[in-house]
Design an enzyme around this catalytic site. Structure first.
Site, PDB file in Angstrom:
ATOM      1  N   ASP A 277      26.440  10.588 -52.525  1.00  0.00           N
ATOM      2  CA  ASP A 277      25.077  10.395 -51.908  1.00  0.00           C
ATOM      3  C   ASP A 277      24.804   9.185 -51.878  1.00  0.00           C
ATOM      4  OD1 ASP A 277      22.505  10.334 -51.329  1.00  0.00           O
ATOM      5  OD2 ASP A 277      21.899  12.238 -52.099  1.00  0.00           O
ATOM      6  N   ASP A 293      23.371   2.114 -41.729  1.00  0.00           N
ATOM      7  CA  ASP A 293      23.066   2.715 -40.323  1.00  0.00           C
ATOM      8  C   ASP A 293      22.720   3.988 -40.780  1.00  0.00           C
ATOM      9  OD1 ASP A 293      23.413   3.282 -37.482  1.00  0.00           O
ATOM     10  OD2 ASP A 293      25.197   4.457 -37.710  1.00  0.00           O
ATOM     11  N   CYS A 346      19.174   4.680 -34.449  1.00  0.00           N
ATOM     12  CA  CYS A 346      19.132   4.874 -33.084  1.00  0.00           C
ATOM     13  C   CYS A 346      17.884   5.366 -32.454  1.00  0.00           C
ATOM     14  CB  CYS A 346      20.310   5.801 -32.667  1.00  0.00           C
ATOM     15  SG  CYS A 346      20.436   7.336 -33.673  1.00  0.00           S
TER      16      CYS A 346
END
Length: 421
Positions: A277, A293, A346
């Site tokens: 994690d 990202d 995104c």
């Protein structure tokens, strides 16, 4: 052909569900919303073919939907489906859509015409004009373009285009990335040998620009905190000529397996995959470049994820923003002085983009935002200096990214600090 048709029917019907429901509501007098889900979907499939596809005869579209209605309902629902779709087939497309344009409520009209949920349109109308929101929504309704990134370890873009032509595929160069090609027309990726051979990777041009913003050099140590499925990780390795070290972190074992497979397919040796994690990991500040990202709402890639607009709810945005801030906090400790941290998502929702970055810079005064124009063409850089691609403006996925540099030991960025020379 059957696989392509199935893909078109499923994705197209999901994307246009809002418009199809509004059209069908004018023909189902008992109330479209009162019908069982299977019957609703049978009607949607038939109506989608009648409204948006021209290669399937109307009688075939009606007949197949009636068969589905009978299979998952009863003779009565089959009769309803037959009656409704026959009337739809006998009405011109313009006549079917005209009542939608006449909806008196402007937001309701936009909702029906563009087939997007009201909550999302309301958000966008706070920042964009109604014309831009309409264009954005229609960009989401188009089939997403297929981008391929040339594996620069093996070949350049010109050679990739040549090899695609040998497979009777037409490809055009990307506009902003010298690694991207756009493949035109229908393509079955399962039959394209260039992918398993490692010549290229499926990646939208906007995503490739994120790697260019990271701008790693051969010999660097790079950390990718949210690595799977590996498109950006492998791009970083290619940009480094596969020389240096990339630590790619992935929380889920199944996704880590996909990541390793992608690295092996491209023949890369500089990437080490670590499972764990990223929020809980602690680092020693010895990476030249760190990429986050981050997981996000995904509202910039609705053209690729047909069901996402209906599945996602408004609460996903603050929930993702909280995770994004935690990831950036973890990443900050990994960046060496003079090094750079790149954050990308995104989506283009403020809470997940500019707000996350503002919060980070307030809490980490040792970092400063660097104008992306130093690394990317101006057309894809916002006034604030971030990479910002919008589907209706750039004909790409929606992507946001910023480059944050850690101040060097002399109070400014230091090439000596960044390279370790």
């Amino acid at each position: 052909y059957k696989r392509q048709l199935l893909n078109e029917l499923v994705k197209g019907t999901l994307k246009r569900r809002g418009t199809l429901d509004a059209v069908l509501a004018n023909f189902v007098h008992v109330g479209f919303d009162t019908l069982p889900p299977w019957i609703q979907n049978s009607l949607r499939l038939g109506a989608y073919q009648l409204l948006y596809l021209d290669r399937i005869p109307a009688h075939a579209a009606v007949s197949e939907s009636v068969v589905l209605a009978r299979k998952y309902g009863h003779p009565g629902t089959a009769g309803l489906a037959n009656s409704v779709l026959r009337r739809v087939s006998e009405t011109s497309r313009d006549e079917l859509l005209a009542p939608l344009e006449a909806i008196p409520d402007p937001l309701g009209r936009l909702e029906a015409v563009t087939s997007h949920p009201r909550w999302l349109l309301e958000r966008w109308l706070e920042r964009f004009s109604i014309d831009d929101v309409t264009r954005l929504a229609e960009a989401n309704n188009r089939a997403a373009r297929l981008g391929l990134r040339a594996n620069r370890i093996k070949l350049d873009r010109k050679e990739l285009i040549k090899r695609l032509e040998q497979h009777e595929l037409t490809a055009t160069p990307g506009r902003w990335s010298d690694s991207t090609v756009w493949v035109e027309g229908e393509i079955d990726l399962a039959t394209l040998p260039l992918l398993p051979r490692g010549d290229c990777t499926v990646q939208d041009e906007s995503e490739t620009l994120v790697g260019q913003l990271v701008s790693p050099r051969p010999g660097y140590r790079v950390l990718d905190l949210c690595a799977a499925p590996g498109g950006k990780t492998t791009h970083l390795a290619e940009l480094m000529s596969d020389r240096g070290e990339i630590v790619a972190v992935e929380k889920h074992p199944s996704r880590a397996r996909v990541l390793r497979e992608g690295i092996a397919r491209l023949g890369l040796n500089s990437v080490e995959v670590r499972e764990g994690d990223a929020v809980e990991m602690r680092w020693q500040g010895d990476f030249h470049r760190v990429l986050v990202d981050a997981p996000c709402s995904g509202l910039g890639v609705l053209a690729r994820r047909a069901d996402a607009r209906w599945r996602k709810k408004p609460n996903i945005i603050p929930r993702m923003a909280a995770v994004q801030k935690q990831l950036l906090d973890s990443a900050a400790s990994a960046v060496r002085r003079g090094g750079a941290l790149v954050y990308s998502v995104c989506t283009f929702e403020p809470e997940e983009t500019v707000d996350v970055i503002s919060s980070f810079l307030e809490q980490h005064p040792g970092f400063r935002l660097i104008d992306a124009k130093g690394y990317l063409p101006g057309e894809v850089v916002s006034e604030e200096g971030a990479l910002l691609c919008l589907p209706h403006v750039h004909d790409t996925d929606g992507v946001f990214a910023v480059r944050l540099e850690r101040v060097g030991k002399y109070g400014k960025d230091s090439a000596e600090d960044a390279t370790g020379e």
